[in-house]
Design an enzyme around this catalytic site. Structure first.
Site, PDB file in Angstrom:
ATOM      1  N   ASP A 126      61.435-110.964  45.372  1.00 39.21           N
ATOM      2  CA  ASP A 126      62.765-111.540  45.221  1.00 39.21           C
ATOM      3  C   ASP A 126      63.794-110.520  45.700  1.00 39.21           C
ATOM      4  OD1 ASP A 126      65.078-112.905  44.288  1.00 39.21           O
ATOM      5  OD2 ASP A 126      64.106-113.524  42.439  1.00 39.21           O
ATOM      6  N   HIS A 128      66.555-110.406  44.076  1.00 42.36           N
ATOM      7  CA  HIS A 128      67.271-110.160  42.825  1.00 42.36           C
ATOM      8  C   HIS A 128      66.286-109.948  41.676  1.00 42.36           C
ATOM      9  CE1 HIS A 128      69.591-112.949  45.414  1.00 42.36           C
ATOM     10  NE2 HIS A 128      70.642-112.253  45.037  1.00 42.36           N
ATOM     11  N   HIS A 143      69.547-119.263  37.065  1.00 49.61           N
ATOM     12  CA  HIS A 143      68.391-118.758  37.807  1.00 49.61           C
ATOM     13  C   HIS A 143      68.393-117.228  37.856  1.00 49.61           C
ATOM     14  CE1 HIS A 143      70.539-118.978  42.066  1.00 49.61           C
ATOM     15  NE2 HIS A 143      71.199-118.270  41.201  1.00 49.61           N
ATOM     16  N   ASP A 228      60.261-115.907  45.613  1.00 51.62           N
ATOM     17  CA  ASP A 228      61.575-116.466  45.903  1.00 51.62           C
ATOM     18  C   ASP A 228      61.810-116.402  47.414  1.00 51.62           C
ATOM     19  OD1 ASP A 228      64.480-116.652  46.297  1.00 51.62           O
ATOM     20  OD2 ASP A 228      64.674-116.335  44.153  1.00 51.62           O
ATOM     21  N   GLU A 273      63.359-121.618  45.178  1.00 49.68           N
ATOM     22  CA  GLU A 273      64.649-121.470  45.859  1.00 49.68           C
ATOM     23  C   GLU A 273      64.666-122.019  47.285  1.00 49.68           C
ATOM     24  OE1 GLU A 273      67.451-120.710  44.504  1.00 49.68           O
ATOM     25  OE2 GLU A 273      66.900-119.749  42.619  1.00 49.68           O
TER      26      GLU A 273
END
Length: 308
Positions: A126, A128, A143, A228, A273
């Site tokens: 990811d 994040h 999220h 993601d 996502e």
């Protein structure tokens, strides 16, 4: 040996600010995810899509938070579905949907791991870390909260009570390149393993990945992969509402998936996502299916190439 996997759609978009993730499961199916896995020798059980009913609004002292009741309902549905799917001995693939769905899948998988008396490990690919709590999120986009929730951080009274948590030291995050101050402080506080894009540039992906897989193997752990789309560079995967430049390349992503496939340690998978509304003729959905194929056994010599 018969290899089975199940596909379960979760068209969640309550955790994000930009609509479109609701179409993610349909896009991955249209791109041929089930067919590709079948061709690789897997028995694929497509269980369709989960759904929630209308919800009464829930207020929260953080006024930025939106769709709290709906996100809570998704967590409850997904947690139960993930627990049941894990018990069936299939390898469940949860296709989303925004990353809020991981709050549900991971809580259900943690409950399953607890019942087996085995630790649950998570490879988090990811841009994040998703370590905000309901108190620290300034965007209100839920999220950005699943990792904090499933690791038992405070300020989640509005979410469903956890039957089991995931030890934060059992996470390995790769590809991180967008971290808020509150998340940075929490990473240090709970001792989470994070490999940002600078460290990947310096060491490559294999050394940290293999060290993490050695830990999973030594602990006889279950391994969940949460993927993601924004882990990838937006130049190759534009269909995401949270694009962050400087993500993983095509080959880095495939190398990770191939290494995971070789290890045979992955017991469950999120693909999240994907926003088809932002895609270019299905380009990102096709890439995600190709990466899933690498995870489930396809190798370079198996790939179709153009003849010249």
């Amino acid at each position: 040996m018969n290899r089975t996997c199940s596909i379960l759609g979760a068209p969640v978009q309550t955790g994000a600010s930009q609509p479109g993730c609701i179409m993610g499961p349909a896009s991955l199916r249209t791109a041929g995810l089930g067919t590709i896995l079948t061709e690789l020798g897997w028995e694929v059980n497509d269980l369709g899509d989960l759904a929630i009913g209308p919800q009464e609004p829930m207020a929260h002292e953080n006024p930025a938070i939106h769709d709290l009741a709906e996100t809570r309902a998704w967590i409850e549905v997904l947690s139960q579905a993930a627990f049941e799917a894990a018990q069936s001995h299939d390898r469940p693939i949860f296709i989303g949907g925004d990353h809020a769905l991981a709050a549900g899948t991971l809580s259900g998988l943690a409950q399953h791991a607890k019942a087996l008396e085995r630790p649950l490990f998570v490879l988090w690919l990811d841009a994040h870390p998703d370590l905000h709590t309901l108190a620290t999120t300034t965007s209100g986009n839920l999220h950005g909260t699943p990792v904090a929730y499933v690791t038992g951080q405070p300020d989640f009274e509005a979410f469903p009570p956890l039957q089991a948590t995931v030890d934060p030291r059992n996470f390995c995050m790769m590809g991180i390149r967008s971290v808020d101050p509150a998340e940075r402080d929490r990473i240090k506080q709970i001792g989470m393993e994070v490999h940002d894009m600078r460290s990947i540039d310096e060491t490559g992906v294999l050394a940290p990945l293999r060290a993490f897989l050695d830990r999973v193997r030594a602990a006889n752990g279950l391994l969940h992969l949460s993927f993601d789309v924004d882990f990838l560079d937006p130049e190759i995967a534009p269909a995401v509402g949270t694009t962050v430049p400087g993500g993983a390349t095509f080959r880095e992503a495939h190398l990770i998936m191939e290494e995971l496939g070789d290890s045979d340690l992955v017991t469950s998978l999120d693909i999240v996502e994907l926003n088809p509304f932002l895609d270019e003729r299905g380009r990102t959905a096709k890439l995600l299916c190709d990466l899933a194929a690498s995870l489930f056994g396809r190798r370079v010599l198996d790939r179709m190439t153009r003849s010249y």
